[in-house]
Design a protein around this motif. Sequence first.
Motif, PDB file in Angstrom:
ATOM      1  N   LEU A 124      38.381 -10.351 -66.228  1.00 27.95           N
ATOM      2  CA  LEU A 124      37.337 -11.264 -65.907  1.00 27.95           C
ATOM      3  C   LEU A 124      38.321 -12.461 -65.524  1.00 27.95           C
ATOM      4  N   ASN A 125      37.857 -13.454 -64.502  1.00 32.71           N
ATOM      5  CA  ASN A 125      38.274 -14.556 -64.161  1.00 32.71           C
ATOM      6  C   ASN A 125      37.815 -15.623 -64.767  1.00 32.71           C
ATOM      7  N   PHE A 126      38.450 -16.783 -65.288  1.00 33.99           N
ATOM      8  CA  PHE A 126      37.704 -18.270 -65.843  1.00 33.99           C
ATOM      9  C   PHE A 126      38.403 -19.103 -64.964  1.00 33.99           C
ATOM     10  N   ASN A 127      37.370 -20.055 -64.547  1.00 29.66           N
ATOM     11  CA  ASN A 127      37.409 -21.081 -63.414  1.00 29.66           C
ATOM     12  C   ASN A 127      37.312 -22.286 -64.381  1.00 29.66           C
ATOM     13  N   PHE A 128      38.373 -23.021 -64.567  1.00 30.35           N
ATOM     14  CA  PHE A 128      38.414 -23.958 -65.470  1.00 30.35           C
ATOM     15  C   PHE A 128      37.687 -25.058 -65.123  1.00 30.35           C
ATOM     16  N   PRO A 129      37.620 -25.528 -63.572  1.00 36.37           N
ATOM     17  CA  PRO A 129      36.952 -26.614 -63.178  1.00 36.37           C
ATOM     18  C   PRO A 129      35.471 -26.786 -63.110  1.00 36.37           C
ATOM     19  N   VAL A 130      35.040 -25.554 -63.222  1.00 36.47           N
ATOM     20  CA  VAL A 130      33.432 -25.519 -63.106  1.00 36.47           C
ATOM     21  C   VAL A 130      33.178 -24.572 -64.561  1.00 36.47           C
ATOM     22  N   LEU A 131      34.137 -24.297 -65.248  1.00 35.68           N
ATOM     23  CA  LEU A 131      33.742 -23.554 -66.537  1.00 35.68           C
ATOM     24  C   LEU A 131      32.763 -22.340 -66.235  1.00 35.68           C
ATOM     25  N   GLU A 132      33.340 -21.603 -65.354  1.00 30.08           N
ATOM     26  CA  GLU A 132      32.606 -20.399 -65.030  1.00 30.08           C
ATOM     27  C   GLU A 132      33.374 -19.098 -64.996  1.00 30.08           C
ATOM     28  N   THR A 133      32.974 -18.051 -65.676  1.00 31.17           N
ATOM     29  CA  THR A 133      33.467 -16.684 -65.496  1.00 31.17           C
ATOM     30  C   THR A 133      32.983 -15.660 -64.699  1.00 31.17           C
ATOM     31  N   THR A 134      33.845 -15.114 -63.763  1.00 36.65           N
ATOM     32  CA  THR A 134      33.489 -14.216 -62.880  1.00 36.65           C
ATOM     33  C   THR A 134      34.266 -12.847 -62.988  1.00 36.65           C
ATOM     34  N   MET A 135      33.620 -11.780 -62.470  1.00 38.90           N
ATOM     35  CA  MET A 135      34.260 -10.405 -62.355  1.00 38.90           C
ATOM     36  C   MET A 135      35.594 -10.640 -61.528  1.00 38.90           C
ATOM     37  N   GLY A 136      36.773 -10.260 -62.032  1.00 37.43           N
ATOM     38  CA  GLY A 136      37.881 -10.122 -61.295  1.00 37.43           C
ATOM     39  C   GLY A 136      37.746  -8.749 -60.640  1.00 37.43           C
ATOM     40  N   TYR A 137      37.987  -7.562 -61.196  1.00 36.07           N
ATOM     41  CA  TYR A 137      38.037  -6.191 -60.722  1.00 36.07           C
ATOM     42  C   TYR A 137      37.426  -5.380 -62.071  1.00 36.07           C
ATOM     43  N   ILE A 138      37.124  -4.176 -61.578  1.00 37.27           N
ATOM     44  CA  ILE A 138      36.650  -3.152 -62.303  1.00 37.27           C
ATOM     45  C   ILE A 138      37.676  -1.834 -61.872  1.00 37.27           C
ATOM     46  N   ILE A 139      38.088  -1.112 -63.067  1.00 31.18           N
ATOM     47  CA  ILE A 139      39.068   0.091 -62.821  1.00 31.18           C
ATOM     48  C   ILE A 139      38.093   1.075 -62.907  1.00 31.18           C
ATOM     49  N   LYS A 140      37.713   1.453 -61.705  1.00 29.42           N
ATOM     50  CA  LYS A 140      36.826   2.946 -61.716  1.00 29.42           C
ATOM     51  C   LYS A 140      37.731   4.129 -61.396  1.00 29.42           C
TER      52      LYS A 140
END
Length: 262
Positions: A246-262
Amino acid sequence: MFSQLQNNGLVIYDENHPANPLENSQYKWFSYLTDGNIKWDEYKDLNIAILGCGGIGSLACQSLAASGIENFLLLDFDKIEEDNLNRQFTYHRADIGKLKIEKLKKLLHTDYKTNKIKAFNQNIQSVDTLLALCNNANLLLCCADTPAHSIHLICSDFSIKTGIPVLYGAVGFMNGTIGPLLLGADAAMKYKKACQLVHPLIVNKYWALSFPSNGATNAIIANMIALEVMKFFIARKRCNVINRCLNFNFPVLETTMGYIIK
């Protein structure tokens, strides 16, 4: 009515809760979250290896000790410097020049009364050192940035060889990454291959690796990582970073998916 509340998980009745006020405070949270994956005494007896006791590793370790875990293996070769004090809150001005592992070990003993801590002044350059020191760990938390990027390769190789889960965490300038938590040889192997592809770019200096860092960003990522460790053992289905980042973007306080190991 009481039995209905119990059946719905809204009331927890336990005659064997800890008498220690510190443990009891955490046990209430533990009991609400657990899915039966692990009992309280088993949770306390977990052995967590912390690789890198700086801005993320030291704070994550402190949170895990406060949660009740008693066994830690600390790996770092750095001494405390003045410029660490803006983000590494387990250390103080009087500690400058001293080994981080020794000061962190003392803090855990003083505040959480645990004597089950091993500390090694080690610069990890190969998987062999991890295999020798961490083969009894239940999880390896990698918060190190040296040697640059190849430390991810070394830790994934360690997970392949031992089957021990590895969780990564890092902070950049205005973002932080949580995970992946490598679980299973297949995921560890795929992550290792990805690291092998990226490593030449790092060696050839195509990527900048040095970012300014501060206490607020480090503390957020460190404690989110500690929370994922707790959830992994207490209620695995609620852990968000198993084989994913997961990637956490501090300026907007948002967590997004970085990548998934499949």
